[in-house]
Design an enzyme around this catalytic site. Structure first.
Site, PDB file in Angstrom:
ATOM      1  N   ASN A  25      -4.310   9.086   2.625  1.00  0.00           N
ATOM      2  CA  ASN A  25      -4.812   8.335   3.777  1.00  0.00           C
ATOM      3  C   ASN A  25      -5.255   9.236   4.913  1.00  0.00           C
ATOM      4  OD1 ASN A  25      -4.920   5.664   3.102  1.00  0.00           O
ATOM      5  ND2 ASN A  25      -3.127   5.035   4.258  1.00  0.00           N
ATOM      6  N   ASP A  80      -3.738  11.443  23.091  1.00  0.00           N
ATOM      7  CA  ASP A  80      -2.497  11.249  22.344  1.00  0.00           C
ATOM      8  C   ASP A  80      -2.498  11.993  21.020  1.00  0.00           C
ATOM      9  OD1 ASP A  80      -1.372   9.745  24.279  1.00  0.00           O
ATOM     10  OD2 ASP A  80      -1.511   7.817  23.255  1.00  0.00           O
ATOM     11  N   ASP A  99       0.817  -1.212   0.000  1.00  0.00           N
ATOM     12  CA  ASP A  99       0.000   0.000   0.000  1.00  0.00           C
ATOM     13  C   ASP A  99       0.852   1.263   0.000  1.00  0.00           C
ATOM     14  OD1 ASP A  99      -2.174  -1.647   0.071  1.00  0.00           O
ATOM     15  OD2 ASP A  99      -2.528  -1.437   2.216  1.00  0.00           O
ATOM     16  N   GLY A 100       2.059   1.177   0.570  1.00  0.00           N
ATOM     17  CA  GLY A 100       2.940   2.346   0.630  1.00  0.00           C
ATOM     18  C   GLY A 100       3.345   2.866  -0.727  1.00  0.00           C
TER      19      GLY A 100
END
Length: 366
Positions: free
Chosen positions: A207, A237, A111-112
């Site tokens: 994304n 966070d 996917d990268g």
């Protein structure tokens, strides 16, 4: 009036586009292709070489390859493949503009590689065909075993596409510098005063945008605005702002729902919020979001875009997020709906459970 409302609803329903109706069409046959290969992956060398030979020798396409791919000793040292590489056009990320030179893109990896392909094009993106040669492969529906017949279909325009929306992100940084003046002798003097200058950067994100607390041990404390109105302060966070495509990435790990890429929406997902009631939400694609450090935040925040370009966000800085006008046309193996559910089942094992046994009439007596 009730009948009129019903009629309007029926008319609206009839005009909703079927996702499977989006098809790849060429105004003229493609003549150039960009091949993106995952760097430093020895398992991709042979598929990459086979593909490039097929594209140049059989399909007579002009192949674009990133310069650092050809610098791999396993490629540069291959004398047999050297004759093919001489026909390539090369480019360098952030230095060479290939936006108007490429007809379509082929990704070899996970996917990268698709995320990386998206980052190379800040405006219109050519259609992307992604082969599953990585680890997860949620966004890469094609298997390399039958690449020749699949590529022939794509070149002939026989394929469905899904338009994956992107986020247009504008980061405005406040640069504070001490004022300085020069006296008669040419000596630079400072009087302690400061002046600010603004620096703006833009990114196209496929994304998600992630704002987090970075290395600090304190809670992240950022204000979230929607169309100019403060809607909440995120204490935790951090927060994820994602596209429907990104809903199956970091967002789903943080508890968000999974949204089909054809749905026009933006997702807002808190990361470990210090609140029992902060649920992920979905907002319309047309809104403008802005994220800033709260005035009483104890520390700075950090932001990244599809996992890259990570940078610090200080007081006075702002991150503005809208839906981009330039989606990524992703070529489907079958169609947008079937491909998505296939990825949910194969990659994320969605709703995998051992089937309940059938209950016979004899069993009902016990």
């Amino acid at each position: 009036s009730l009948g009129l409302c019903s009629l309007m609803f029926v008319c609206l329903f009839r005009h909703i586009q079927d996702p499977a109706s989006q098809r790849l069409t060429w105004n003229k046959p493609p003549t150039s292709v960009l091949v993106i290969k995952k760097i430093r992956d020895a398992s991709l060398l042979q598929p990459f070489k086979e593909l490039c030979v097929f594209l140049t020798e059989v399909k007579n396409l002009l192949v674009y390859v990133e310069k650092k791919v050809l610098e791999d000793p396993a490629i540069s040292g291959d004398e047999n493949f050297g004759a093919i590489t001489k026909k390539f056009c090369t480019f360098r990320e952030d230095l060479d503009d290939i936006s108007n030179r490429v007809d379509f893109i082929i990704c070899l990896g996970g996917d990268g590689t698709l995320l990386y392909a998206s980052s190379l094009f800040q405006e219109s993106v050519p259609p992307v065909m992604a082969f599953h040669l990585g680890s997860l492969g949620f966004l890469t529906p094609f298997k390399f075993d039958t690449y020749q017949s699949q590529l022939t279909q794509i070149i002939e325009g026989n394929a469905a596409i899904v338009l994956r929306s992107r986020l247009r992100v504008r980061v405005l940084k406040e640069n504070w510098e001490k004022k300085a003046r020069v006296d008669e002798k040419g000596i630079i003097l400072t009087n302690g005063d400061v002046e600010s200058s603004r620096k703006a950067m833009e990114y196209q994100v496929l994304n998600e945008v992630v704002v987090d607390r970075g290395p600090s041990s304190y809670l992240s404390n950022v204000d979230l605005f929607l169309d100019g109105h403060l809607i909440t302060t995120v204490q935790g966070d951090g927060v994820i702002v994602s596209t429907p495509t990104g809903s199956t990435a970091y967002a789903v790990a943080a508890g968000a729902s999974m949204i089909h890429p054809n749905v026009p929406a933006i997702m807002i997902t808190p990361i470990c919020p210090h609140s029992l009631s902060f649920r992920p939400i979905v907002v319309p694609a047309g809104v403008e979001l802005k994220i800033m450090l709260s005035r009483d935040a104890r520390n700075t925040a950090w932001v990244s875009f599809d996992g890259r370009k990570r940078q610090e966000i200080c007081h006075g800085d702002s991150i503005t997020i809208t839906t981009s006008c330039f989606p990524v046309p992703s070529i489907c193996f079958r169609d947008p709906v079937n491909d998505w559910f296939e990825s949910l089942a194969q990659c994320l094992h969605w709703n995998v459970r051992k089937k309940q046994n059938y209950l016979s009439s004899e069993d009902e007596d016990f």
